[in-house]
Design a protein around this motif. Sequence first.
Motif, mmCIF file in Angstrom:
data_model
loop_
_atom_site.group_PDB
_atom_site.id
_atom_site.type_symbol
_atom_site.label_atom_id
_atom_site.label_comp_id
_atom_site.label_asym_id
_atom_site.label_seq_id
_atom_site.Cartn_x
_atom_site.Cartn_y
_atom_site.Cartn_z
ATOM 1 N N TYR A 122 0.851 -1.186 0.000
ATOM 2 C CA TYR A 122 0.000 0.000 0.000
ATOM 3 C C TYR A 122 0.888 1.237 0.000
ATOM 4 N N LEU A 123 0.694 2.099 -0.994
ATOM 5 C CA LEU A 123 1.453 3.345 -1.079
ATOM 6 C C LEU A 123 0.472 4.507 -1.015
ATOM 7 N N VAL A 124 0.680 5.376 -0.049
ATOM 8 C CA VAL A 124 -0.245 6.494 0.108
ATOM 9 C C VAL A 124 0.093 7.575 -0.923
ATOM 10 N N TRP A 125 -0.948 8.165 -1.499
ATOM 11 C CA TRP A 125 -0.787 9.366 -2.316
ATOM 12 C C TRP A 125 -1.243 10.520 -1.466
ATOM 13 N N SER A 126 -0.343 11.387 -1.045
ATOM 14 C CA SER A 126 1.031 11.428 -1.501
ATOM 15 C C SER A 126 1.931 11.749 -0.320
ATOM 16 N N LEU A 127 3.221 11.591 -0.499
ATOM 17 C CA LEU A 127 4.156 11.986 0.552
ATOM 18 C C LEU A 127 3.989 13.472 0.868
ATOM 19 N N LEU A 128 4.002 14.289 -0.170
ATOM 20 C CA LEU A 128 3.994 15.752 -0.018
ATOM 21 C C LEU A 128 2.771 16.361 -0.687
ATOM 22 N N ASP A 129 2.284 17.469 -0.155
ATOM 23 C CA ASP A 129 1.390 18.310 -0.948
ATOM 24 C C ASP A 129 2.146 18.636 -2.233
#
Length: 459
Positions: free
Chosen positions: A410-417
């Motif tokens: 699972y990879l969250v979108w996103s690390l940064l704004d």
Amino acid sequence: MTELRFPENFVWGAATAAYQIEGAVHEDGRGPSIWDTFSRTPGKVFQGHTGDVACDHYHRYADDVALMAELGLKAYRFSVAWPRIQPDGTGPVNPRGLDFYDRLTDTILARGIDPIVTLYHWDLPQTLQDQGGWTNRDTAEHLADYAVAVHTRLGDRIRTWTTLNEPWCSAYLGYGNGVHAPGEQDPGKAFAAVHHLLLGHGLAARALRAAGAETLGITINPADVQPADPASAADGEAVRLVDGLHNRIFLDPLTGAGYPSDVLEHVSRLVDPTFIRDGDEKTIAAPIDLLGVNYYAPTYVAGRPGGAGNGAYPGTEGLVEFLPPTGPLTEMGWMIEAAGLARLLERIGRDYPGLPLMITENGGAFPDKEGVDGPDGHGQVMDSDRIAYLDGHLRAAHRAIARGVDLRGYLVWSLLDNFEWAEGYRKRFGIVHVDYLTQRRTPKSSARWYREVISRNGL
Ligand code: PNW
């Protein structure tokens, strides 16, 4: 106490894309991409925002990777900007462009994080667009050459390679409804783009495999298409049509079944599909080891004569009504329905068995609420809505795993704004807040929450 534990070795991470975070668009020999052109075209992107500076990740990558390590990420998905590697999309490589990804890769590995590469996340070299972009069959060949150029430099260190990000968006938003670069509105071009994107994937996958790439895949954004009324036969037909145009048109050829005949029939009513040549379906069916799934929201449709349709699905005008989103929405106006993720994963697991899956994007744009008690005198960024969204979707993913879906990570979108395409910087998807005036990064409460999830391997 942990109630829900994920499988051992479950991959937890975050994702970004080059044009959305890097900035430095004129540096080290980078050529222009279709997003440079599109964002400079009046009226295309919110308030004329561009990726010129974005999160300045090109210069701040080391700090950003340090942040990933603090969050305990096991994997980080980033994209390589084609116009940094081949400024005109073909021909000799630009070593200074590759140098950046070389440094980035080493920095990621030094922190014990597994890099996952996306080769194409929408930033097509403008020179190729001037020759027709994805409507030109040659672009597929060029993608494979570019893929090999990147692999030649990074293949000794990077294990996981994905070719395209969301070809649905590239084709239908880029050439169908024109909301994304290059901003064309032509059903014929949209379908030619679908085919050439798939062909490019197949050629690149074959070339990468020959070059020794370990884990090969593609990321799509399959839709959870639902009927307005489950009892209505007309709505069921609308589901079949939209599912065909969104899901089966990609998944069937990718997995060796060729284009579905009902979809081909629909396409043929709009355009002469001579761009599909003998042997292409075999090329597209190059074996893959991983299917990346991006999920944000479900799609509800009804079958209605005279329905407005949707320019993003050519030929649905007069047949399909896309229902306006209801219930709680994100700032994108997208429905929040975690059950859609479970349905989607289970459906792919059932209809396309044997293909390991990874959620390569999931998340939402939510407002930040400023807290007052930041540890260093600055406000904390509270984003409880995002925590609720991620928590719900992780529970749905866990349910799918429990029902037998082979979900690896699972990879969250996103690390940064970051630069949210046509929405510019006004929509914030990050678990880390970016102050675009100072480039200061502030982990939001969701980042701290996610770090806990990762360290417990569960919820
Ligand atoms: C994906 N739609 O884009 C992309 O992979 C990301 O780069 C992007 O930031 C993220 O999702 C959030 O939008 C999409 O209109 C853009 O259905 C638009 C749509 C879907 C995905």
